[in-house]
Enzyme design. Structure first.
Site, PDB file in Angstrom:
ATOM      1  N   ASN A 290      -6.596 -30.546  22.639  1.00  0.00           N
ATOM      2  CA  ASN A 290      -5.234 -30.508  22.119  1.00  0.00           C
ATOM      3  C   ASN A 290      -4.278 -30.816  23.264  1.00  0.00           C
ATOM      4  O   ASN A 290      -3.825 -29.929  23.970  1.00  0.00           O
ATOM      5  CB  ASN A 290      -4.919 -29.129  21.525  1.00  0.00           C
ATOM      6  CG  ASN A 290      -3.477 -29.017  21.068  1.00  0.00           C
ATOM      7  OD1 ASN A 290      -2.786 -30.018  20.916  1.00  0.00           O
ATOM      8  ND2 ASN A 290      -3.011 -27.803  20.868  1.00  0.00           N
ATOM      9  N   GLU A 335     -13.689 -22.863  25.733  1.00  0.00           N
ATOM     10  CA  GLU A 335     -13.950 -21.706  24.875  1.00  0.00           C
ATOM     11  C   GLU A 335     -13.818 -22.039  23.406  1.00  0.00           C
ATOM     12  O   GLU A 335     -13.978 -21.189  22.548  1.00  0.00           O
ATOM     13  CB  GLU A 335     -12.991 -20.561  25.232  1.00  0.00           C
ATOM     14  CG  GLU A 335     -11.626 -20.612  24.565  1.00  0.00           C
ATOM     15  CD  GLU A 335     -10.729 -21.704  25.120  1.00  0.00           C
ATOM     16  OE1 GLU A 335      -9.649 -21.926  24.545  1.00  0.00           O
ATOM     17  OE2 GLU A 335     -11.102 -22.326  26.125  1.00  0.00           O
TER      18      GLU A 335
END
Length: 354
Positions: A290, A335
């Site tokens: 992102n 993560e």
């Protein structure tokens, strides 16, 4: 009620406003993630943006607080093809629309998201306004352009913590410079026997070193890295004194601290299916990303930067390391899901370096 997304290029997409919030303005971006919509909605890296979900059906398993990326909704608006009216999952705490209403996030549904995504792909990210009233279209177009300009400022101040936080315990101490991190980062370190001390983005290098860390983690976050000279200064002062690991926005700031430059991508990398190649072992990782900026290829000449990873979609730089010191970074989210079992190894490498 009818609703409209007005883009800065004058294009209008009609849909249906799904809740009581009737206006929103921000950068219009798209994500190719097919799952984890609640991670997208609560990801601080999406702060101030209107997010278009390319997957056509959203909300079918509701939301549960355990899977939030942060404590609250971060997106400015959400554009969907269809929102599930009857979600069902045994862990569901609330449904999508109730959560977005409570969070005052504007939702526009029944939009041709395929056509909208093609506009962004061909013309690049642009400002947009969600509205229920098209009577002053020219004014809305001007507002859409202004919305994009506002996002060039320092967005980290809106999502960074305001005080020091202590999380877990362990044999290693990691100080995390919180630029808008996700909860999964803290969990990833705690599971690896690390104490995490999270500090505000404005924390100086001297104050970080007073906490006696074994290593420093520079987190992901929203916005333009060029709007954060104070973080670049902090990072530069820490290089050579302590091991450093950065992800996302932190990756870009490490590059700036080492003398490279960054540039805006036409439409960014957003989704959970971006292939990245590790140049050291030729392994391919499917990553969650992102971001709207990348390291400029021509700017790394003459620096101590070594490129370690590249995107297989557009060959942009996805990983770097310092040629001498234990400093490295990746552009994606180690993560994030899917891909955690593969890319979680970068947390292990960081811990080994300290």
């Amino acid at each position: 009620m009818k609703g409209y997304l007005v883009l800065a290029n004058g294009r209008v997409f009609q849909g249906k406003l799904l809740n009581d919030c009737q206006t929103a303005g921000g950068e219009v971006v798209f994500t190719t993630a097919m799952i984890a919509y609640q991670d997208v909605i609560t990801d601080p890296s999406y702060y101030g943006q209107i997010v278009v979900m390319t997957y056509p059906l959203v909300g079918n398993v509701g939301l549960n607080e355990h899977s939030f990326a942060s404590q609250r909704a971060m997106v400015e608006g959400l554009v969907l093809r269809e929102a599930t009216a009857f979600p069902s999952h045994w862990e569901m705490d609330t449904d999508l629309i109730t959560f977005l209403n409570d969070s005052q996030v504007t939702v526009l549904t029944e939009v041709d998201t395929r056509a909208l995504t093609k506009v962004i792909r061909s013309q690049g990210n642009m400002g947009g306004i969600i509205t229920a009233d098209l009577s002053h279209k020219d004014d809305l177009v001007d507002r859409a352009r202004e919305a994009l300009k506002r996002l060039d400022g320092d967005l980290v101040q809106h999502v960074s913590r305001h005080n020091i936080g202590y999380f877990g315990s362990g044999c290693k101490r990691v100080v995390m410079l919180d630029l808008g991190t996700k909860k999964g980062v803290v969990t990833s370190f705690n599971l690896r026997d690390c104490e995490v001390i999270a500090v505000p983005a404005v924390t100086s290098a001297a104050d970080i070193l007073l906490l006696r860390p074994d290593g420093v983690f520079i987190s992901d976050g929203p916005g333009n890295p060029l709007a954060l000279p104070y973080v670049v200064e902090t990072t530069r002062a820490l290089i050579g004194r302590i091991p450093i690991f950065g992800v996302g926005l932190g990756h870009q700031l490490i590059a700036l601290a080492l003398g490279a430059q960054v540039a805006r991508l036409p439409y960014g990398h957003r989704g959970s299916n971006h292939p990245v190649k590790n140049l050291r072992n030729n392994r391919i990782y499917i990553t969650t990303q992102n971001h709207g900026y990348t390291i400029e290829e021509n700017s790394i000449a003459g620096t101590d930067i070594l490129v370690t990873m590249r995107s297989l979609n557009d060959e942009t730089i996805e990983g770097i390391r310092h040629s001498i010191y234990p400093v490295f970074s990746v552009q994606f989210d180690p993560e994030g899901y899917p891909g955690y079992s593969d890319t979680g190894i970068f947390f292990d490498q960081f811990i080994e370096s300290i």
